[in-house]
Every structure is written in C-alpha cells, then in structure tokens.
Write a protein that holds these residues in place. Structure first.
Motif, mmCIF file in Angstrom:
data_model
loop_
_atom_site.group_PDB
_atom_site.id
_atom_site.type_symbol
_atom_site.label_atom_id
_atom_site.label_comp_id
_atom_site.label_asym_id
_atom_site.label_seq_id
_atom_site.Cartn_x
_atom_site.Cartn_y
_atom_site.Cartn_z
ATOM 1 N N ALA A 1 -6.275 0.142 4.864
ATOM 2 C CA ALA A 1 -5.754 -1.031 4.776
ATOM 3 C C ALA A 1 -4.651 -1.015 5.189
ATOM 4 N N ALA A 2 -3.891 0.288 4.814
ATOM 5 C CA ALA A 2 -2.966 0.837 5.457
ATOM 6 C C ALA A 2 -2.465 0.261 7.172
ATOM 7 N N ALA A 3 -3.443 1.007 7.372
ATOM 8 C CA ALA A 3 -3.705 0.788 9.160
ATOM 9 C C ALA A 3 -3.943 -0.736 9.625
ATOM 10 N N GLU A 4 -4.475 -1.338 8.683
ATOM 11 C CA GLU A 4 -4.437 -2.507 9.387
ATOM 12 C C GLU A 4 -3.507 -3.101 9.309
ATOM 13 N N ARG A 5 -2.364 -3.543 8.292
ATOM 14 C CA ARG A 5 -1.269 -3.681 8.164
ATOM 15 C C ARG A 5 -0.022 -3.587 8.978
ATOM 16 N N LEU A 6 -0.261 -1.856 9.476
ATOM 17 C CA LEU A 6 0.146 -1.108 10.663
ATOM 18 C C LEU A 6 0.171 -1.726 11.418
ATOM 19 N N THR A 7 -0.658 -2.558 11.950
ATOM 20 C CA THR A 7 -0.541 -2.547 13.606
ATOM 21 C C THR A 7 0.136 -4.219 13.404
ATOM 22 N N ASP B 1 7.503 -6.080 5.222
ATOM 23 C CA ASP B 1 6.740 -6.300 5.495
ATOM 24 C C ASP B 1 6.463 -5.194 6.632
ATOM 25 N N PRO B 2 5.085 -5.143 6.845
ATOM 26 C CA PRO B 2 4.228 -5.007 6.414
ATOM 27 C C PRO B 2 3.363 -5.305 5.172
ATOM 28 N N GLY B 3 3.977 -4.420 4.592
ATOM 29 C CA GLY B 3 3.461 -3.544 3.204
ATOM 30 C C GLY B 3 3.040 -3.044 2.650
ATOM 31 N N VAL B 4 3.782 -1.489 3.223
ATOM 32 C CA VAL B 4 3.525 -0.291 3.736
ATOM 33 C C VAL B 4 4.721 0.465 2.875
ATOM 34 N N ALA B 5 4.395 1.728 2.446
ATOM 35 C CA ALA B 5 4.924 2.748 1.767
ATOM 36 C C ALA B 5 5.258 3.927 2.091
ATOM 37 N N ALA B 6 6.867 4.668 2.764
ATOM 38 C CA ALA B 6 6.410 6.009 3.095
ATOM 39 C C ALA B 6 7.769 6.497 2.770
ATOM 40 N N VAL B 7 8.195 7.602 2.906
ATOM 41 C CA VAL B 7 9.428 7.462 1.955
ATOM 42 C C VAL B 7 10.624 8.195 3.325
ATOM 43 N N PRO B 8 11.670 8.073 2.952
ATOM 44 C CA PRO B 8 12.045 8.214 4.070
ATOM 45 C C PRO B 8 12.587 9.525 4.535
ATOM 46 N N ARG C 1 -7.043 12.726 7.012
ATOM 47 C CA ARG C 1 -5.831 12.661 7.837
ATOM 48 C C ARG C 1 -6.158 12.081 9.652
ATOM 49 N N ASP C 2 -7.291 12.259 9.959
ATOM 50 C CA ASP C 2 -7.328 12.058 11.306
ATOM 51 C C ASP C 2 -8.156 10.096 11.532
ATOM 52 N N LEU C 3 -8.107 9.350 10.066
ATOM 53 C CA LEU C 3 -8.195 8.264 10.599
ATOM 54 C C LEU C 3 -6.165 7.479 10.262
ATOM 55 N N LEU C 4 -5.678 8.221 9.488
ATOM 56 C CA LEU C 4 -3.905 7.776 9.425
ATOM 57 C C LEU C 4 -3.390 7.754 10.943
ATOM 58 N N LEU C 5 -3.481 9.034 11.622
ATOM 59 C CA LEU C 5 -2.822 8.863 12.307
ATOM 60 C C LEU C 5 -2.960 8.614 13.782
ATOM 61 N N PRO C 6 -4.236 8.543 13.795
ATOM 62 C CA PRO C 6 -3.684 6.899 15.741
ATOM 63 C C PRO C 6 -3.406 5.892 15.019
ATOM 64 N N ALA C 7 -3.658 5.024 13.276
ATOM 65 C CA ALA C 7 -2.536 4.240 13.702
ATOM 66 C C ALA C 7 -1.646 4.168 13.132
ATOM 67 N N LEU C 8 -1.020 5.295 12.763
ATOM 68 C CA LEU C 8 0.089 5.487 12.801
ATOM 69 C C LEU C 8 1.055 5.338 14.772
ATOM 70 N N VAL D 1 0.742 -1.328 0.154
ATOM 71 C CA VAL D 1 0.011 -0.107 0.157
ATOM 72 C C VAL D 1 0.840 1.478 -0.283
ATOM 73 N N SER D 2 0.938 2.210 -1.471
ATOM 74 C CA SER D 2 1.648 2.613 -1.315
ATOM 75 C C SER D 2 1.439 4.326 -0.665
ATOM 76 N N LEU D 3 1.714 4.666 0.459
ATOM 77 C CA LEU D 3 0.959 6.591 1.621
ATOM 78 C C LEU D 3 2.931 6.577 1.063
ATOM 79 N N ALA D 4 3.573 6.529 -0.215
ATOM 80 C CA ALA D 4 4.691 7.297 -0.597
ATOM 81 C C ALA D 4 4.644 8.969 -1.240
ATOM 82 N N GLN D 5 4.347 9.311 -2.814
ATOM 83 C CA GLN D 5 3.943 10.160 -3.973
ATOM 84 C C GLN D 5 2.700 10.421 -3.240
ATOM 85 N N GLY D 6 2.365 11.380 -3.214
ATOM 86 C CA GLY D 6 1.335 12.378 -3.035
ATOM 87 C C GLY D 6 0.363 12.656 -4.169
#
Length: 392
Positions: free
Chosen positions: A380-386, A345-352, A298-305, A31-36
């Motif tokens: 899906a990203a939130a579930e993988r991050l768990t 693993d867990p299959g989520v992309a971000a940017v260094p 935003r308010d969905l992703l931040l608590p998951a992180l 799941v790509s959360l890298a490029q905007g």
C-alpha cells in the motif's frame, strides 16, 4: 509570582520525533513507516505463554533484576547465538529491565558521573542524546560518513580524551542499517582500552542481519571487562509493547545498573518475563525465518522508494532504510516539512532525518523509513509513493 517551570534538563530536549510522526500518521489515515514496530502478530507461542503465566498467578513482583528462569535463559541464549569468550553468570551479570530504553538510561545513570564524556556516532537513535543529558554526561558526536556510513579513524580518535568514560555502539544500526565490521569494532575497542573507557552496545537488532555478521563487542580481546551490552525482546520477537529488555555486564558494572534500575522502575512485568523464557528457547529456524522475512520486506520497499525518486542507502541489517530527498523536495523545503507533506499526500509517514543528528543541518535532506510491516502494508505504501515525482 513566577510561573512553575520544568527542569533545565527537560528543557534541553523535546518529545520523540519518531513517535510524533506515528501519531500524525494515525490521525491522517496515512500508512505509517515511521515508528519501528510490527503491524503483524507476535509468535502464537508467546501469546499462549503470557496468558498461561497470568492464569498461573505469576502476577506479583519478580526479583528486581529479573526472574531467575529468565536470567538463566538469557545467559544460555547469548552463549548459544553470540559467544562472548566465556560463560555468563546470570546471578551477577544479567539485569532485566523495562525494555532496552530503560536499560540504556539505567546503564548511563549507574556508570557515568556528571561531566563525564560519552562518544556517540551520528546519525543516532534519538534517545541517546536525552539519556546523556539526564545523566549529566557530555556527548561527543562522531559522524558516520556516507555512502557506507564509514568511520573516520582520526575523527573518532579526536573525540576521545581524558574525560571520556564511554562510547555507544549500535550495530545493526538505527537509523542507517549499517552493520559494523570487525576492523571498525577493533578500532573502537583499541580506543576504549587506551582511554580506559566503557562500551555501551545497543544490540537489539542482533538477529536481523542481511549482509555481514553481528560481532559482539564483548568478544574482542580485553572488552568483556568493559562492555555493557543491551538487548531486548521487542524487535526479535515482535513484542515491542512488552517492554522486556536486559543488560549483560561484568558484576562490578552490573552493581551500578541494578541499583539505578531498582529505584527507576523496580522491575519488568513478571508474567511477560515468564513468557520471554519460551521465546529464548526458539530453534534456529525461527531466526532464519525472521531474517528471510525482513529481507523480503526490504527488497519490496527499496525499489518502490527508488522508483518514487528517493536516493536510498541499502541497509545491511535492522529494519530501516535511510533515504535522501534532494531530488524530491521543493525549493526551501526541509526534511520536516517534506515528512509532513508526505503524510498529507500521498499518505505515507517517515521520520525526518534531522532528528537523528546533533547538528540538524546534517539530516535536512534525509528521511528514515521503517519496514517491520505486513506485505500488504508495504504494498500500500509503495502504491501511494508512485504519485511522487521530482519537482520541475
């Protein structure tokens, strides 16, 4: 015989880390959360307008610096949403470009000389450094300090000098989501006036503000004459692939931008310029819904992180969140290694985080996540991050 080589300028920077992370995500099925860029459709009115323009044979060159209907719409829309203290002349002050990316490099090439100094806040959007290198300008980096990404006035003043020609201001800010306050902008404006410097303002997230307000630099006293503001269709209307951007600047500065733009890309796509006119006429409710939608994401992703163990910096605007991985990284693991592991693993992309700093060490414990995504994608990203947990 010696082998062919690339230019010394091109040797000084590498490919985009943001786009590299997105490619790695696609290849790995992450799941790509890298490029905007959004993974949801743009407004249907824009698709219909683009198709109609092609059908109506608006398929040849537009005027190099932008079709008249679009320049007129830009001037009217800017005054409507973000007054700058006066009217904008679309004939002399507006230049349509191939996206905000070209707008920034055309502005630097058109207004800076080799050896000029340009002040850049870091962390910064990764294009600004290479833009300065291609121009031959010398970047002077000023750190935005955590936790609220504040400016140290003394540090900023020390970056200005007799060779300072310009400063880049990006608000709302990529990658942190900072929205510059009025007093911060007044500090910057005062230094620009004192040192006779220009302000290049990257305003592409101007409509995506959750807390605070977007204040155009050109609206501050004395700054309309020395501000080049850069805008884009991409983020506000979810058409990042259209590559329609523009600059607004005084006529004497626009002259340099237009000359470079003319020989750099000639012009932006004519049918998409026609469609952009429709977007700029959208009612206020469109922009209200835009902000509400991104606030919900935003308010969905931040608590998951946070639940996964990331330290977060809550963004006030744009659609990125900068995080700290100090509690999650393994011994000796930097941001790049962590980002690559996260893709596997867990299959989520971000940017260094180091890709946003001139001194990579400042970003070695950071990752940037982007959230212009469908709710299902973020869920899906939130579930993988768990599956992440702090190392023993």
């Amino acid at each position: 015989m010696s082998r062919p080589r690339i230019s010394a300028k091109a040797e000084r920077f590498a490919e985009s880390v943001i786009r590299e992370m997105n490619r790695l995500a696609v290849a790995a099925g992450a799941v790509s959360l890298a490029q905007g860029f959004p993974d949801f459709p743009c407004p249907p009115e824009l698709k219909a307008a683009a198709a109609a323009a092609v059908h109506d044979d608006i398929n040849q060159y537009a005027i190099t610096w932008g079709s008249k209907p679009l320049r007129d719409a830009i001037a009217a829309s800017t005054v409507r949403h973000f007054p700058r203290g006066g009217a904008i002349d679309p004939e002399t002050q507006v230049t349509v470009t191939c996206g905000a990316t070209e707008a920034m490099v055309a502005a630097m090439l058109g207004l800076l000389d080799p050896g000029d100094e340009i002040v850049v806040f870091e962390p910064y959007y990764e294009n600004y450094g290479p833009d300065a290198i291609l121009t031959g300008a010398i970047p002077r980096y000023v750190t935005l300090h955590e936790p609220d990404w504040s400016i140290d006035p003394d540090e900023l003043r020390a970056a200005f000098g007799p060779r300072t020609r310009a400063i880049v201001v990006n608000s709302p800010h990529n990658p942190t989501g900072k929205v510059f306050r009025r007093d911060e902008l007044e500090l910057i404006a005062g230094l620009c006036l004192e040192f006779d410097a220009l302000a290049f303002t990257d305003d592409i997230y101007e409509h995506i503000v959750f807390e605070g307000e977007h204040i155009p630099m050109a609206s501050l006293p004395g700054m309309a004459e020395r501000t080049v503001s850069i805008h884009s269709m991409s983020k506000t209307y979810s058409v990042t692939g259209w590559r329609i951007g523009w600059t607004i600047a005084p006529a004497d500065l626009s002259l340099g931008i237009r000359r470079v733009h003319d020989f750099l890309t000639v012009g932006a796509a004519a049918p998409l310029q026609a469609a952009a006119v429709v977007a700029l006429g959208f009612p206020d409710v469109y922009y209200d819904d835009l902000v509400a939608g991104y606030r919900a994401r935003r308010d969905l992703l931040l608590p998951a992180l946070q639940d996964a163990g990331f330290r977060i910096h809550r963004p006030a605007g744009a659609y990125y969140v900068m995080t700290d991985i100090a509690d999650l990284a393994e011994a000796g693991e930097d941001d790049i290694a962590f980002a690559r592991r996260l893709i596997r693993d867990p299959g989520v992309a971000a940017v260094p985080g180091s890709s946003f700093f001139s001194r990579p060490v400042l970003g070695r414990t950071k990752l940037r996540f982007a959230f212009p995504k469908r709710t299902e994608t973020l869920e899906a990203a939130a579930e993988r991050l768990t599956s992440l947990s702090a190392p023993p």
